[in-house]
Design a protein around this motif. Structure first.
Motif, PDB file in Angstrom:
ATOM      1  N   UNK A  20       0.773  -1.202   0.038  1.00  0.00           N
ATOM      2  CA  UNK A  20       0.022   0.289   0.033  1.00  0.00           C
ATOM      3  C   UNK A  20       0.778   1.226   0.209  1.00  0.00           C
ATOM      4  N   UNK A  21       0.303   2.393  -0.476  1.00  0.00           N
ATOM      5  CA  UNK A  21       1.088   3.756  -0.499  1.00  0.00           C
ATOM      6  C   UNK A  21       0.916   4.102   0.932  1.00  0.00           C
ATOM      7  N   UNK A  22       2.039   4.529   1.202  1.00  0.00           N
ATOM      8  CA  UNK A  22       1.891   5.048   2.698  1.00  0.00           C
ATOM      9  C   UNK A  22       1.096   6.318   2.839  1.00  0.00           C
ATOM     10  N   UNK A  30       3.732  -1.423  -9.823  1.00  0.00           N
ATOM     11  CA  UNK A  30       5.339  -2.216  -9.716  1.00  0.00           C
ATOM     12  C   UNK A  30       6.498  -1.256  -9.842  1.00  0.00           C
ATOM     13  N   UNK A  31       6.184  -0.298 -10.630  1.00  0.00           N
ATOM     14  CA  UNK A  31       7.231   0.748 -10.655  1.00  0.00           C
ATOM     15  C   UNK A  31       7.283   1.783  -9.605  1.00  0.00           C
ATOM     16  N   UNK A  32       6.309   1.872  -8.541  1.00  0.00           N
ATOM     17  CA  UNK A  32       6.160   2.866  -7.467  1.00  0.00           C
ATOM     18  C   UNK A  32       6.985   2.324  -6.176  1.00  0.00           C
ATOM     19  N   UNK A  33       7.589   3.345  -5.322  1.00  0.00           N
ATOM     20  CA  UNK A  33       7.922   2.826  -4.069  1.00  0.00           C
ATOM     21  C   UNK A  33       7.621   3.683  -3.184  1.00  0.00           C
ATOM     22  N   UNK A  34       6.869   3.330  -1.854  1.00  0.00           N
ATOM     23  CA  UNK A  34       6.597   4.195  -0.749  1.00  0.00           C
ATOM     24  C   UNK A  34       5.310   4.912  -1.039  1.00  0.00           C
ATOM     25  N   UNK A  35       5.338   5.944  -2.067  1.00  0.00           N
ATOM     26  CA  UNK A  35       4.125   6.727  -2.401  1.00  0.00           C
ATOM     27  C   UNK A  35       3.758   6.455  -3.781  1.00  0.00           C
ATOM     28  N   UNK A  96      13.549   1.545   5.093  1.00  0.00           N
ATOM     29  CA  UNK A  96      13.723   1.690   3.497  1.00  0.00           C
ATOM     30  C   UNK A  96      12.800   2.759   3.058  1.00  0.00           C
ATOM     31  N   UNK A  97      11.961   3.168   3.606  1.00  0.00           N
ATOM     32  CA  UNK A  97      11.188   4.301   3.367  1.00  0.00           C
ATOM     33  C   UNK A  97      12.031   5.573   3.410  1.00  0.00           C
ATOM     34  N   UNK A  98      12.856   5.709   4.600  1.00  0.00           N
ATOM     35  CA  UNK A  98      13.673   6.770   4.761  1.00  0.00           C
ATOM     36  C   UNK A  98      14.773   6.911   3.668  1.00  0.00           C
ATOM     37  N   UNK A 104      15.248  10.588  -3.199  1.00  0.00           N
ATOM     38  CA  UNK A 104      14.869  11.480  -4.217  1.00  0.00           C
ATOM     39  C   UNK A 104      15.325  12.914  -4.050  1.00  0.00           C
ATOM     40  N   UNK A 105      15.335  13.188  -2.579  1.00  0.00           N
ATOM     41  CA  UNK A 105      15.990  14.594  -2.504  1.00  0.00           C
ATOM     42  C   UNK A 105      17.274  14.751  -3.016  1.00  0.00           C
ATOM     43  N   UNK A 106      18.150  13.816  -2.880  1.00  0.00           N
ATOM     44  CA  UNK A 106      19.502  13.919  -3.096  1.00  0.00           C
ATOM     45  C   UNK A 106      19.530  14.019  -4.674  1.00  0.00           C
TER      46      UNK A 106
END
Length: 235
Positions: A20-22, A30-35, A96-98, A104-106
């Protein structure tokens, strides 16, 4: 080869056990992570790192400790996707979400800013060993790792340590927060930071008291400069 196999395994696992999306709770593709893409697009990015550099957050440290720059990825607000994300990172084992959101920010910092060009080392705000044992990980270290990999800047752990366990900073005002942390940090390996430009990393910037206490000790240990990067910042 290993990466390809791992990617296939991850994709297959996602198909079997829909993640699930947080933010909204909908299943990730498949190509999405965290959100999910929709929640990620809606993130309230600060854009503080762009030229001209927004010094609003730097003012939190004005007259207290010399900080080179401060930048946060997104704004924090109660009930928001970001609050859900930070809560999941700190209290629901989503380490791992952290790392992912920090990457993303980096990549954004690397593509859009020159602020980080002179950074020599990245250090996460440490947890006390009892809190670390309780939680099982330090979320700031995972944030530091995500930034390190995306920015290609080394990170170090164990350089800055927390000597004492103090009560939670939640619901404390700035003076109470400073009193709570002003003597708890120590630089255990000064040779790792001497004459270096350090990026100090944490999850959320509120009053800045914890980061201020860390920066004081790092500068005492001979850092050339200390800057601050966080995932979120209170407006």
């Amino acid at each position: 080869m290993f990466r390809s196999i791992k990617s296939l395994v991850d994709d297959f696992t996602n198909l079997l056990f829909l993640t699930p999306c947080i933010g909204c709770g909908n299943s990730l593709s498949i190509n999405e992570k965290i959100l999910c893409t929709s929640c990620r697009i809606k993130l309230p990015e600060t854009g503080q790192h762009r030229t001209p550099y927004d010094q609003n957050l730097l003012n939190k440290f004005a007259g207290k400790v010399p900080i080179k720059f401060v930048a946060s990825y997104v704004y924090f607000s109660k009930g928001s996707t970001i609050q859900k994300l930070i809560h999941a990172i700190k209290y629901k084992g989503q380490k791992e979400a952290a790392k992912e959101i920090a990457s993303w920010y980096g990549y954004q910092l690397k593509a859009e800013s020159q602020l980080v060009n002179d950074i020599d080392v990245i250090i996460g705000v440490p947890l006390h060993k009892s809190r670390l044992a309780q939680r099982g990980y330090n979320q700031a270290d995972y944030i530091a790792e995500g930034l390190s990999e995306s920015l290609d800047i080394p990170m170090r752990t164990g350089v800055l340590v927390r000597n004492y366990f103090k009560t939670s900073q939640t619901r404390k005002n700035r003076i109470e927060r400073w009193e709570n942390v002003k003597t708890v940090f120590k630089v255990a390996a000064p040779e790792e930071v001497k004459d270096k430009n350090v990026a100090l990393v944490d999850d959320v910037l509120t009053t800045g008291a914890t980061l201020e206490a860390c920066a004081v000790e790092l500068l005492k240990a001979g850092c050339q400069s200390v800057s601050v990067l966080t995932i979120a910042a209170a407006k």
